[in-house]
Design a protein around this motif. Structure first.
Motif, PDB file in Angstrom:
ATOM      1  N   THR A 148      -2.108  10.848  -1.287  1.00  0.00           N
ATOM      2  CA  THR A 148      -3.183  11.120  -0.329  1.00  0.00           C
ATOM      3  C   THR A 148      -2.630  11.331   1.077  1.00  0.00           C
ATOM      4  N   GLU A 149      -1.554  10.581   1.409  1.00  0.00           N
ATOM      5  CA  GLU A 149      -1.015  10.715   2.762  1.00  0.00           C
ATOM      6  C   GLU A 149      -0.276  12.045   2.974  1.00  0.00           C
ATOM      7  N   LEU A 150       0.001  12.761   1.870  1.00  0.00           N
ATOM      8  CA  LEU A 150       0.676  14.063   2.003  1.00  0.00           C
ATOM      9  C   LEU A 150      -0.327  15.209   2.102  1.00  0.00           C
ATOM     10  N   ALA A 151      -1.621  14.902   1.901  1.00  0.00           N
ATOM     11  CA  ALA A 151      -2.633  15.949   1.704  1.00  0.00           C
ATOM     12  C   ALA A 151      -2.553  17.091   2.711  1.00  0.00           C
ATOM     13  N   ASP A 152      -2.414  16.764   3.991  1.00  0.00           N
ATOM     14  CA  ASP A 152      -2.468  17.820   5.000  1.00  0.00           C
ATOM     15  C   ASP A 152      -1.095  18.312   5.431  1.00  0.00           C
ATOM     16  N   ALA A 198       5.683  23.416   1.918  1.00  0.00           N
ATOM     17  CA  ALA A 198       7.055  23.913   2.041  1.00  0.00           C
ATOM     18  C   ALA A 198       7.953  22.913   2.774  1.00  0.00           C
ATOM     19  N   GLN A 199       7.350  22.029   3.574  1.00  0.00           N
ATOM     20  CA  GLN A 199       8.140  21.100   4.392  1.00  0.00           C
ATOM     21  C   GLN A 199       8.389  19.765   3.694  1.00  0.00           C
ATOM     22  N   THR A 200       7.843  19.582   2.499  1.00  0.00           N
ATOM     23  CA  THR A 200       8.001  18.288   1.839  1.00  0.00           C
ATOM     24  C   THR A 200       9.308  18.254   1.044  1.00  0.00           C
ATOM     25  N   SER A 201       9.727  17.047   0.681  1.00  0.00           N
ATOM     26  CA  SER A 201      10.979  16.897  -0.080  1.00  0.00           C
ATOM     27  C   SER A 201      10.755  17.280  -1.535  1.00  0.00           C
ATOM     28  N   ASP A 202      11.847  17.446  -2.259  1.00  0.00           N
ATOM     29  CA  ASP A 202      11.745  17.822  -3.671  1.00  0.00           C
ATOM     30  C   ASP A 202      10.941  16.801  -4.468  1.00  0.00           C
ATOM     31  N   GLY A 203      11.177  15.537  -4.154  1.00  0.00           N
ATOM     32  CA  GLY A 203      10.474  14.474  -4.869  1.00  0.00           C
ATOM     33  C   GLY A 203       8.974  14.526  -4.596  1.00  0.00           C
ATOM     34  N   PRO A 226      10.518  16.352 -15.554  1.00  0.00           N
ATOM     35  CA  PRO A 226       9.737  16.066 -14.345  1.00  0.00           C
ATOM     36  C   PRO A 226      10.399  15.075 -13.403  1.00  0.00           C
ATOM     37  N   THR A 227      11.322  14.267 -13.903  1.00  0.00           N
ATOM     38  CA  THR A 227      11.843  13.193 -13.049  1.00  0.00           C
ATOM     39  C   THR A 227      13.190  13.526 -12.415  1.00  0.00           C
ATOM     40  N   SER A 228      13.664  14.746 -12.644  1.00  0.00           N
ATOM     41  CA  SER A 228      15.022  15.076 -12.199  1.00  0.00           C
ATOM     42  C   SER A 228      15.246  14.901 -10.699  1.00  0.00           C
ATOM     43  N   PHE A 229      14.231  15.236  -9.891  1.00  0.00           N
ATOM     44  CA  PHE A 229      14.447  15.182  -8.443  1.00  0.00           C
ATOM     45  C   PHE A 229      13.978  13.873  -7.818  1.00  0.00           C
ATOM     46  N   LEU A 230      13.520  12.947  -8.649  1.00  0.00           N
ATOM     47  CA  LEU A 230      12.899  11.751  -8.089  1.00  0.00           C
ATOM     48  C   LEU A 230      13.906  10.611  -7.972  1.00  0.00           C
ATOM     49  N   ASP A 231      13.737   9.806  -6.924  1.00  0.00           N
ATOM     50  CA  ASP A 231      14.575   8.610  -6.839  1.00  0.00           C
ATOM     51  C   ASP A 231      13.986   7.543  -7.760  1.00  0.00           C
ATOM     52  N   ILE A 232      14.687   6.418  -7.858  1.00  0.00           N
ATOM     53  CA  ILE A 232      14.337   5.448  -8.900  1.00  0.00           C
ATOM     54  C   ILE A 232      12.912   4.928  -8.764  1.00  0.00           C
ATOM     55  N   VAL A 263       3.319  16.302  -6.067  1.00  0.00           N
ATOM     56  CA  VAL A 263       2.185  17.189  -5.779  1.00  0.00           C
ATOM     57  C   VAL A 263       1.887  18.063  -6.999  1.00  0.00           C
ATOM     58  N   MET A 264       2.953  18.522  -7.660  1.00  0.00           N
ATOM     59  CA  MET A 264       2.749  19.372  -8.830  1.00  0.00           C
ATOM     60  C   MET A 264       2.120  18.576  -9.983  1.00  0.00           C
ATOM     61  N   LEU A 265       2.425  17.277 -10.047  1.00  0.00           N
ATOM     62  CA  LEU A 265       1.773  16.451 -11.072  1.00  0.00           C
ATOM     63  C   LEU A 265       0.280  16.310 -10.751  1.00  0.00           C
ATOM     64  N   ALA A 266      -0.020  16.083  -9.470  1.00  0.00           N
ATOM     65  CA  ALA A 266      -1.433  15.979  -9.071  1.00  0.00           C
ATOM     66  C   ALA A 266      -2.156  17.282  -9.396  1.00  0.00           C
ATOM     67  N   ARG A 267      -1.473  18.408  -9.177  1.00  0.00           N
ATOM     68  CA  ARG A 267      -2.055  19.713  -9.477  1.00  0.00           C
ATOM     69  C   ARG A 267      -2.364  19.835 -10.971  1.00  0.00           C
TER      70      ARG A 267
END
Lengths: 367, 354
Positions: A132-136, A140-145, A168-174, A150-154
């Motif tokens: 929710t805090e990323l909504a606005d 393009a400026q967000t990190s890969d994670g 899906p988890t390749s770019f995510l930290d632990i 966001v793509m999961l929410a989509r």
């Protein structure tokens, strides 16, 4: 067929008419999670792309909710199945909310305008994925994670019955890996969402999946529950591992053990020795370890890294022949290191005290 | 919502700019005509049309002095200004579609060689027709331009399958453009002397010499194409997410790509048939409009790009006619000077974002 929500029948996939993986049979019930594992280039993505109709299967059928996916209209399929792919999305001037809102596409009218209830679903999807805090923010400026979440929410916003995710988890930290998979698990339990995905993290695959399919060579080599897949020695075989080791139970990986006659003997137990075993491995020093009970925390690492290991079965008594084996190892060693406190050498482990005294007498125990 | 207000304000700005430049283009020239006279002339002309439709007796013509004005306004400047509106809009829209299609910010009919391909076929048709000393109809010109545009477009699409790198795609497009231009120059050079002047002007790009007949036809072609593009707003928004996601959203990607290619070629062809190749409008305008609106939503971008392209071309044509009057510059000279800096800015900003 047996009430499976999703299954493939004699599915053969590949590119340009050349079969890559043959006779795939995967089955999945509503609300189950299926994970594809296998070495790089085995064709996990090819299978996923064929399931989501992005690639035409060479032969065979994908069944979804008792219908062949090829007979569903694009529109119907979009309302049943959504995806999170590895393809990078590079939209212009779109906020994360805009991206999530594209999930409503199969439900909107001719001009794609979202209704109030559509926007409510968008907000709810973002809440579910904690973005929710990323909504606005500009996507393009967000990190890969962040993009991945966001793509999961989509994908969730598309309100599918089944969701297909490619690594899906390749770019995510632990933290986000666990959060991401927890969301999927939660959705599968509470909303009967079926999930098909490929994962590189075997440990996570073993924990989250109801079913696992192992892709190797030109077939799905094994398909079943994690217990059926993670049998001793199978993972190194699946990945054709030639160095190092993998512990099926804990998911721990170890680098190859240092080979040679052990010059160091480690007396450990209760998890006190693991970090020392790894340090010796880094230094390339072959070592012996013992006596360890097979239910000891130090046992898996010692089994993977020690050049010689003296062990006794879980909860069993320490026998004289094991002690004798240890004494001969101490005779051949230059140094004996004890990581276990003397106060723990009681009961069944009392024999370890004698070993310590034996080493001390030879002057091999550092002060 | 503040976003809604911004979109509204942006549309008002664009509409006002179109109106202002339309008026300026009609009033200013070798003979400056006061706005009030211009309005009177247009009013009476419209009344005349209205009366001729209803069959009523036409009002008496204006005084002697204003009848020269009327000729200038009605026969020369009004069709030219309207052509700038229609063709400018078409160019910007065509650029927007191509940028969407190739996911490339500097794709446009000009950079991909599509304009030049259209130009070549039109020149061939013109020269052939002139050889038989026959008048070439507007429809035939558009058809010729469309054929040329589709051939080049087909080539670029094939190239895009082989070349994944976007910059290389543009380079190959520019090369195709040069080849087509060279052949066009060759054809023009060896055409009959008397017709060279006209053809030469056209092959550089110009809005001059446009008749009402031309305007009517371009209005129909561009109007229909623009309407189709507008109706495709929703699929375009899906396509912006990339082909894989678009397909999962239920879009027939293959069909959509074909439609997009045809529509952008029709739009580019309409421009080339009447005004020759016009550079940079197709890249600069969509970017300026996106910055103005702060969004890339197709539903807004389609009408906004059209209005933006109209404004841009009206301004450029005004400058082309008046800056060094009575010498007239070719339209591409002006659009390049105004548009190229925008393109450079866009590329620098892209690089920074990476």
């Amino acid at each position: 067929m047996d009430n499976y929500y999703f299954y493939t029948d004699q599915l053969t996939v590949g590119y340009n008419g050349v079969p890559l993986i043959k006779n795939i049979r995967l089955t999945l019930q509503k609300g189950e999670i299926l994970t594809l594992i296998g070495p790089n280039g085995a064709g996990k993505t090819t299978i996923l792309r064929s399931i989501i109709q992005q690639l035409e299967p060479i032969c065979g059928v994908v069944w979804l909710d008792d219908k062949e996916t090829t007979k569903l209209s694009r529109h119907e399929l979009a309302q049943k199945l959504s995806v999170v792919l590895t393809e990078r999305v590079k939209p212009e001037l779109m906020t994360c909310r805009d991206i999530v809102a594209t999930g409503r596409y199969p439900y909107t009218g001719n001009f794609g305008r979202l209704s109030k209830s559509d926007w409510d679903i968008v907000e709810e999807s973002m809440r579910l994925v904690h973005i929710t805090e990323l909504a606005d923010r500009d996507f393009a400026q967000t990190s890969d994670g962040q993009k991945q979440r966001v793509m999961l929410a989509r994908a969730i916003c598309q309100q599918p019955d089944i969701i297909v995710l490619d690594e899906p988890t390749s770019f995510l930290d632990i933290r986000y890996k666990l959060e991401f998979l927890a969301i999927l698990q939660n959705m599968s339990r509470t909303r009967q969402l079926s999930v098909i995905m490929s994962l590189h993290e075997l440990d996570l695959a073993g924990r989250i999946s109801d079913k696992i399919a192992c892709v190797r060579g030109d077939k799905v080599e094994r398909f079943g529950t994690p217990e059926e897949i993670f049998t001793a020695g199978y993972i190194p075989q699946l990945y054709q591992m030639t160095v190092g080791s993998y512990d099926e139970l804990t998911g721990d990986m170890e680098l190859p053990a240092a080979a040679g006659e052990p010059k160091i003997v480690v007396i450990a137990g209760g998890g006190t020795g693991t970090s020392l075993f790894r340090r010796l491995q880094r230094q390339g020093q072959p070592f012996a370890a013992g006596v360890l009970w097979q239910n000891d925390l130090d046992y898996p690492t010692a089994r993977a890294l020690a050049a010689r290991l003296v062990s006794v079965p879980a909860f069993a008594a320490l026998t004289e022949d094991k002690l004798a084996e240890m004494r001969s190892l101490i005779d051949g060693a230059e140094q004996v290191i004890c990581t276990l406190g003397r106060e723990h050498m009681r009961g069944a482990a009392a024999g370890l005290k004698d070993l310590l005294a034996y080493a001390e007498k030879q002057g091999k125990l550092p002060k | 919502m503040s976003k809604g207000k911004r979109y509204g304000a942006a549309f008002v700005i664009l509409l006002v700019l179109v109106a202002v430049f339309l008026a300026l283009n009609i009033c200013i020239g070798s003979v400056n005509i006061p706005l009030s006279d211009t309005l009177d002339i247009i009013k009476s002309a419209l009344a005349g049309i209205f009366h001729s439709i209803t069959g009523a007796e036409s009002a008496a013509g204006g005084a002697g002095a204003s009848s020269t004005y009327a000729d200038i306004v009605l026969d020369i400047r009004a069709p030219r200004a309207l052509a700038a509106v229609i063709l400018g809009g078409a160019l910007a829209l065509s650029g927007y579609l191509l940028q969407t299609f190739f996911h490339n910010p500097i794709a446009s009919p000009f950079t991909l060689g599509i304009s030049s391909g259209a130009k070549l076929v039109v020149a061939l048709v013109m020269v052939a027709a002139l050889g038989y000393s026959r008048q070439v109809s507007s429809w035939l010109l558009i058809l010729a331009a469309f054929v040329g545009a589709m051939v080049c477009m087909g080539f670029v699409v094939l190239m895009s399958r082989v070349i994944n790198q976007m910059s290389m795609l543009i380079v190959s497009g520019v090369m195709i453009g040069y080849i087509c231009s060279a052949v066009t120059d060759f054809v023009v050079t060896f055409a009959d002397d008397s017709d060279i002047v006209n053809l030469h002007n056209w092959s550089l790009g110009s809005f001059s010499g446009i008749s009402w007949d031309n305007v009517a036809i371009m209005a129909v072609v561009v109007g229909v194409a623009t309407l189709c593009v507008f109706l495709l707003s929703k699929p375009i928004s899906a396509y912006q997410m990339g082909e894989a996601y678009a397909q999962n959203m239920g879009l027939n990607v293959r069909l959509f790509r074909i439609v997009l290619v045809i529509l952008s070629s029709v739009l580019a062809a309409a421009v080339t048939a009447f005004a020759g190749p016009v550079s940079f409008v197709g890249i600069a305008v969509p970017h300026l409009v996106k910055s103005l609106f702060g969004t890339a939503q197709p539903l807004l971008m389609v009408p906004a790009c059209f209005l933006g392209g109209a404004t841009f071309c009206l301004l450029c044509d005004l400058l082309a006619r008046t800056m060094f009057a009575p010498t007239e510059l070719s339209i591409s000279t002006v659009t390049a000077m105004l548009g190229a800096p925008v393109v450079i800015y866009v590329m620098i900003r892209r690089q920074k974002e990476k």
